[in-house]
Scaffold this motif. Structure first.
Motif, PDB file in Angstrom:
ATOM      1  N   ILE A   1     -23.059  37.786 -16.557  1.00  0.00           N
ATOM      2  CA  ILE A   1     -21.647  38.122 -16.745  1.00  0.00           C
ATOM      3  C   ILE A   1     -20.848  37.542 -15.587  1.00  0.00           C
ATOM      4  CG2 ILE A   1     -20.010  40.059 -16.632  1.00  0.00           C
ATOM      5  CD1 ILE A   1     -21.210  40.025 -19.295  1.00  0.00           C
ATOM      6  N   GLU A   2     -21.381  37.665 -14.394  1.00  0.00           N
ATOM      7  CA  GLU A   2     -20.692  37.088 -13.227  1.00  0.00           C
ATOM      8  C   GLU A   2     -21.682  36.903 -12.083  1.00  0.00           C
ATOM      9  OE1 GLU A   2     -17.986  39.496 -10.984  1.00  0.00           O
ATOM     10  OE2 GLU A   2     -19.253  41.263 -11.099  1.00  0.00           O
ATOM     11  N   TYR A   3     -21.323  35.959 -11.204  1.00  0.00           N
ATOM     12  CA  TYR A   3     -22.013  35.824  -9.927  1.00  0.00           C
ATOM     13  C   TYR A   3     -21.070  36.310  -8.841  1.00  0.00           C
ATOM     14  CZ  TYR A   3     -25.089  32.166 -12.016  1.00  0.00           C
ATOM     15  OH  TYR A   3     -25.987  31.448 -12.760  1.00  0.00           O
ATOM     16  N   ASN A   4     -21.606  36.941  -7.814  1.00  0.00           N
ATOM     17  CA  ASN A   4     -20.838  37.173  -6.595  1.00  0.00           C
ATOM     18  C   ASN A   4     -21.580  36.525  -5.442  1.00  0.00           C
ATOM     19  OD1 ASN A   4     -18.818  38.653  -7.864  1.00  0.00           O
ATOM     20  ND2 ASN A   4     -19.912  40.577  -7.628  1.00  0.00           N
ATOM     21  N   CYS A   5     -20.827  36.102  -4.432  1.00  0.00           N
ATOM     22  CA  CYS A   5     -21.431  35.339  -3.330  1.00  0.00           C
ATOM     23  C   CYS A   5     -21.789  36.256  -2.163  1.00  0.00           C
ATOM     24  CB  CYS A   5     -20.470  34.251  -2.871  1.00  0.00           C
ATOM     25  SG  CYS A   5     -18.942  34.866  -2.138  1.00  0.00           S
ATOM     26  N   ARG A   6     -22.011  37.549  -2.453  1.00  0.00           N
ATOM     27  CA  ARG A   6     -22.088  38.564  -1.384  1.00  0.00           C
ATOM     28  C   ARG A   6     -22.746  39.823  -1.931  1.00  0.00           C
ATOM     29  NH1 ARG A   6     -18.766  42.101  -3.972  1.00  0.00           N
ATOM     30  NH2 ARG A   6     -17.569  40.988  -5.527  1.00  0.00           N
TER      31      ARG A   6
ATOM     32  N   SER B   1     -18.442  28.475 -12.096  1.00  0.00           N
ATOM     33  CA  SER B   1     -19.723  29.133 -12.409  1.00  0.00           C
ATOM     34  C   SER B   1     -20.071  28.979 -13.895  1.00  0.00           C
ATOM     35  CB  SER B   1     -19.726  30.594 -11.969  1.00  0.00           C
ATOM     36  OG  SER B   1     -18.816  31.358 -12.706  1.00  0.00           O
ATOM     37  N   LYS B   2     -19.059  29.025 -14.762  1.00  0.00           N
ATOM     38  CA  LYS B   2     -19.358  28.848 -16.196  1.00  0.00           C
ATOM     39  C   LYS B   2     -19.864  27.417 -16.452  1.00  0.00           C
ATOM     40  CE  LYS B   2     -18.791  31.578 -19.018  1.00  0.00           C
ATOM     41  NZ  LYS B   2     -19.572  32.773 -19.460  1.00  0.00           N
ATOM     42  N   ASN B   3     -19.204  26.442 -15.832  1.00  0.00           N
ATOM     43  CA  ASN B   3     -19.643  25.052 -16.032  1.00  0.00           C
ATOM     44  C   ASN B   3     -21.044  24.822 -15.472  1.00  0.00           C
ATOM     45  OD1 ASN B   3     -17.251  24.478 -17.290  1.00  0.00           O
ATOM     46  ND2 ASN B   3     -16.309  23.473 -15.527  1.00  0.00           N
ATOM     47  N   LEU B   4     -21.334  25.475 -14.338  1.00  0.00           N
ATOM     48  CA  LEU B   4     -22.676  25.364 -13.746  1.00  0.00           C
ATOM     49  C   LEU B   4     -23.725  25.890 -14.727  1.00  0.00           C
ATOM     50  CD1 LEU B   4     -24.004  24.860 -10.724  1.00  0.00           C
ATOM     51  CD2 LEU B   4     -24.238  27.344 -10.787  1.00  0.00           C
ATOM     52  N   MET B   5     -23.444  27.069 -15.283  1.00  0.00           N
ATOM     53  CA  MET B   5     -24.420  27.674 -16.203  1.00  0.00           C
ATOM     54  C   MET B   5     -24.610  26.815 -17.448  1.00  0.00           C
ATOM     55  SD  MET B   5     -23.824  31.769 -15.838  1.00  0.00           S
ATOM     56  CE  MET B   5     -22.094  31.916 -15.493  1.00  0.00           C
ATOM     57  N   LYS B   6     -23.492  26.259 -17.945  1.00  0.00           N
ATOM     58  CA  LYS B   6     -23.600  25.412 -19.140  1.00  0.00           C
ATOM     59  C   LYS B   6     -24.457  24.181 -18.818  1.00  0.00           C
ATOM     60  CE  LYS B   6     -20.134  24.389 -22.327  1.00  0.00           C
ATOM     61  NZ  LYS B   6     -18.796  23.817 -22.598  1.00  0.00           N
ATOM     62  N   LYS B   7     -24.150  23.540 -17.680  1.00  0.00           N
ATOM     63  CA  LYS B   7     -24.839  22.294 -17.310  1.00  0.00           C
ATOM     64  C   LYS B   7     -26.342  22.511 -17.140  1.00  0.00           C
ATOM     65  CE  LYS B   7     -24.627  18.683 -13.740  1.00  0.00           C
ATOM     66  NZ  LYS B   7     -23.893  18.257 -12.531  1.00  0.00           N
ATOM     67  N   TYR B   8     -26.728  23.680 -16.586  1.00  0.00           N
ATOM     68  CA  TYR B   8     -28.148  23.895 -16.269  1.00  0.00           C
ATOM     69  C   TYR B   8     -28.840  24.856 -17.248  1.00  0.00           C
ATOM     70  CZ  TYR B   8     -27.142  21.240 -12.107  1.00  0.00           C
ATOM     71  OH  TYR B   8     -26.774  20.224 -11.255  1.00  0.00           O
ATOM     72  N   GLY B   9     -28.172  25.171 -18.352  1.00  0.00           N
ATOM     73  CA  GLY B   9     -28.817  25.981 -19.396  1.00  0.00           C
ATOM     74  C   GLY B   9     -29.126  27.407 -18.974  1.00  0.00           C
ATOM     75  N   ILE B  10     -28.283  27.982 -18.138  1.00  0.00           N
ATOM     76  CA  ILE B  10     -28.492  29.368 -17.702  1.00  0.00           C
ATOM     77  C   ILE B  10     -27.745  30.278 -18.678  1.00  0.00           C
ATOM     78  CG2 ILE B  10     -28.046  31.008 -15.815  1.00  0.00           C
ATOM     79  CD1 ILE B  10     -28.201  28.433 -13.951  1.00  0.00           C
ATOM     80  N   PRO B  11     -28.435  31.288 -19.253  1.00  0.00           N
ATOM     81  CA  PRO B  11     -27.806  32.082 -20.322  1.00  0.00           C
ATOM     82  C   PRO B  11     -26.552  32.840 -19.878  1.00  0.00           C
ATOM     83  CG  PRO B  11     -30.049  32.880 -19.831  1.00  0.00           C
ATOM     84  CD  PRO B  11     -29.822  31.677 -18.993  1.00  0.00           C
ATOM     85  N   THR B  12     -25.466  32.645 -20.616  1.00  0.00           N
ATOM     86  CA  THR B  12     -24.197  33.327 -20.332  1.00  0.00           C
ATOM     87  C   THR B  12     -23.384  33.326 -21.622  1.00  0.00           C
ATOM     88  OG1 THR B  12     -22.329  33.417 -18.797  1.00  0.00           O
ATOM     89  CG2 THR B  12     -22.954  31.226 -19.573  1.00  0.00           C
ATOM     90  N   ALA B  13     -22.254  34.033 -21.632  1.00  0.00           N
ATOM     91  CA  ALA B  13     -21.399  34.063 -22.816  1.00  0.00           C
ATOM     92  C   ALA B  13     -20.766  32.689 -23.053  1.00  0.00           C
ATOM     93  CB  ALA B  13     -20.301  35.105 -22.606  1.00  0.00           C
ATOM     94  N   GLY B  14     -20.611  32.306 -24.346  1.00  0.00           N
ATOM     95  CA  GLY B  14     -19.917  31.064 -24.683  1.00  0.00           C
ATOM     96  C   GLY B  14     -18.471  31.152 -24.198  1.00  0.00           C
ATOM     97  N   TYR B  15     -17.813  29.992 -23.908  1.00  0.00           N
ATOM     98  CA  TYR B  15     -16.474  30.054 -23.295  1.00  0.00           C
ATOM     99  C   TYR B  15     -15.693  28.755 -23.477  1.00  0.00           C
ATOM    100  CZ  TYR B  15     -18.170  26.871 -19.758  1.00  0.00           C
ATOM    101  OH  TYR B  15     -18.669  25.755 -19.134  1.00  0.00           O
ATOM    102  N   GLU B  16     -14.395  28.849 -23.248  1.00  0.00           N
ATOM    103  CA  GLU B  16     -13.520  27.674 -23.150  1.00  0.00           C
ATOM    104  C   GLU B  16     -12.581  27.893 -21.963  1.00  0.00           C
ATOM    105  OE1 GLU B  16     -13.456  24.874 -24.994  1.00  0.00           O
ATOM    106  OE2 GLU B  16     -15.029  25.548 -26.378  1.00  0.00           O
ATOM    107  N   VAL B  17     -12.142  26.801 -21.352  1.00  0.00           N
ATOM    108  CA  VAL B  17     -11.243  26.883 -20.187  1.00  0.00           C
ATOM    109  C   VAL B  17      -9.843  26.408 -20.594  1.00  0.00           C
ATOM    110  CG1 VAL B  17     -10.798  25.970 -17.862  1.00  0.00           C
ATOM    111  CG2 VAL B  17     -13.152  26.387 -18.615  1.00  0.00           C
TER     112      VAL B  17
END
Ligand code: AMP
Ligand code: GLY
Length: 452
Positions: free
Chosen positions: A284-289, A107-123
């Protein structure tokens, strides 16, 4: 009439069943595994929500017109795919879309790739590299998250370097959450009020539901350990029209489109856990439900037929649905076992509820109960969600707490301040709470946004 099987057995599933029961189209309701309270409204079965083969077998036996898969684990494991392969109509995303909750790295990589606002991060998969990174950033609190599902416990907010390093080692080296924490995300710490927005989406249209506010900590004043949620209110006063419009444009629609672009069309209920930061809303997070206990305040506010909406999602005709919400507010106070979210006793007799596990003036959603000798007894950490609607938030809270006062069992625990923050926000600025870039200090101090 349409028969529906709901998979799951908590307060969320009870709320879904009560709303489906209002539908003129719905005939029989089945639930597996359900619980004591649910068994008064739906026929319950002894198949675990994570038992994919067992649920498919049960569905073949019952031949329902629709199966609603409510919890995260079976969705992430692919229960919707397995049921669809047998020809069942399923409300709930397929495995390749449920990964939006199943993997924080995804989900973090998705947000980064599509420019969706979220907290900066490293994996990280290597504890030493993660520690090096923490030392070089030297910024606390640091937020450390297990990649996979961890019963809502996979997030550590470390106040200092020692705690952060400990969390990294526990997750990666000691496998605190098994394979779920073999990979971790270290992310920027954000501030601001939190808002939960559930949405219906069929992959072409996304319809946000009324907003809500969860209370995650165990004790009053947001003290104590994180729990699954100790209570909720809806709507959330921080989710103003301006914020809603910005979320729709920058977060909701882009997320739906991003999942489509990845070939992972999301169909079902997509949950957005948002923080309204001084720089605008961020995910902050996505849930699938559906969220739990958000669903317990959101669905009672729905002014319409939930079965028809589920059907429109399954049939990809959501754009043709008009979905309305009641005016007023809804509040849910969770009554939990003493000791929750740590060790607690089970099997304690619950007094004060009627033969259906209900009380006058409220809806009581059962989260962890069972029937023993015709009586309701506790059977989990979160036991009941006592829910009431009112014209005002204050009115809803008064009714819910009046309901709570009638119910008891040994060592029962609940928060006395559900909705307080929302009430304070409403009192400080009743109509037009809004954020501004330069108000960070004010927000830090007061936790609310004032109209300029
Ligand atoms: P999650 O399970 O991802 O929703 O995280 C649990 C809780 O941790 C959230 O409800 C927030 O209160 C907090 N949290 C998560 N991520 C952050 C962050 N980047 N900054 C501040 N708090 C966070
Ligand atoms: N209440 C938060 C959740 O359902 O994940």
């Amino acid at each position: 009439m349409k028969n529906v099987l709901v998979v799951g057995g908590g307060g969320r599933e009870h709320a879904i069943i009560m709303k489906l029961a209002e539908s003129k189209q719905v005939g029989k309701l089945y639930c597996t595994p359900g619980n004591g309270g649910i068994s008064k409204y739906a026929e319950c079965f002894d198949v675990a929500a994570t038992d994919i083969d067992g649920v498919v077998e049960l569905a073949k036996k019952l031949a329902p017109d629709m199966v609603v898969v409510a919890p995260d684990d079976p969705l992430v494991m692919g229960m919707a795919d397995a049921l669809q392969a047998e020809g069942f109509k399923v409300f709930g995303p397929k495995k390749d879309a449920a990964i939006i909750e199943g993997s924080k790295v995804f989900s973090k990589n998705l947000m980064k790739k599509y420019g969706i606002p979220t907290a900066g991060y490293e994996v990280f998969t290597d504890a030493e590299k993660a520690v090096e990174y923490l030392k070089s950033e030297n910024s606390y609190p640091a937020v450390i998250k297990a990649d996979g599902l961890a019963l809502g416990k996979g997030v550590i907010i470390a106040e200092n370097e020692d705690d952060a390093i400990k969390a990294v080692h526990e997750m990666i080296d000691d496998k605190k959450f098994g394979e779920s924490s073999a990979r971790i995300v270290i992310e920027e710490y954000l501030t601001g009020p939190e808002v939960s927005v559930l949405s219906f989406t069929d992959g072409k249209t996304i319809v946000p539901m009324i907003s809500s506010m969860d209370h995650k900590r165990a004790f009053d004043g947001d003290k104590g350990l994180n729990t699954g949620g100790m209570g909720t209110v809806s709507p959330n006063p921080y989710y103003t029209e301006n914020v809603a419009a910005e979320c729709m444009e920058k977060i909701f629609i882009p997320t739906m489109n991003a999942m489509n672009s990845e070939g992972r069309t999301f169909e079902g209920c997509l949950y957005f856990g948002l923080m309204i930061t001084p720089k605008g809303p961020k995910v902050i997070e996505y849930n699938c439900r559906f969220g739990d206990p958000e669903t317990q305040v959101v669905l009672p506010m729905l002014d319409g037929d939930l079965y028809e909406i589920f059907q429109a999602v399954c049939d990809h005709t959501l754009s043709e649905m008009k979905i309305s919400w009641k005016t007023g507010s809804c509040a849910c106070v969770v009554m939990a076992s003493g000791g929750y979210p740590e060790k607690y006793e089970k099997g304690l007799e619950i007094s004060g509820v009627d033969g259906n596990g209900q009380i006058d003036g409220c809806q009581v959603f059962h989260a962890g109960t069972k029937l023993a000798g015709g009586k309701f007894v506790t059977n989990g950490g979160r036991v009941l969600g006592v829910t009431a609607t009112g014209l005002s938030l204050n009115g809803a809270l008064e009714k819910a707490y009046a309901g709570v006062a009638k119910i008891s069992w040994k060592d029962v625990h609940y928060r006395k301040d559900i909705g307080k923050r929302a009430l304070d926000a409403l009192n400080s600025d009743p109509l037009d709470l809004h954020y501004k870039d330069d108000m960070e200090d004010y927000i830090e101090e007061n936790g609310v946004y004032l109209r300029q």
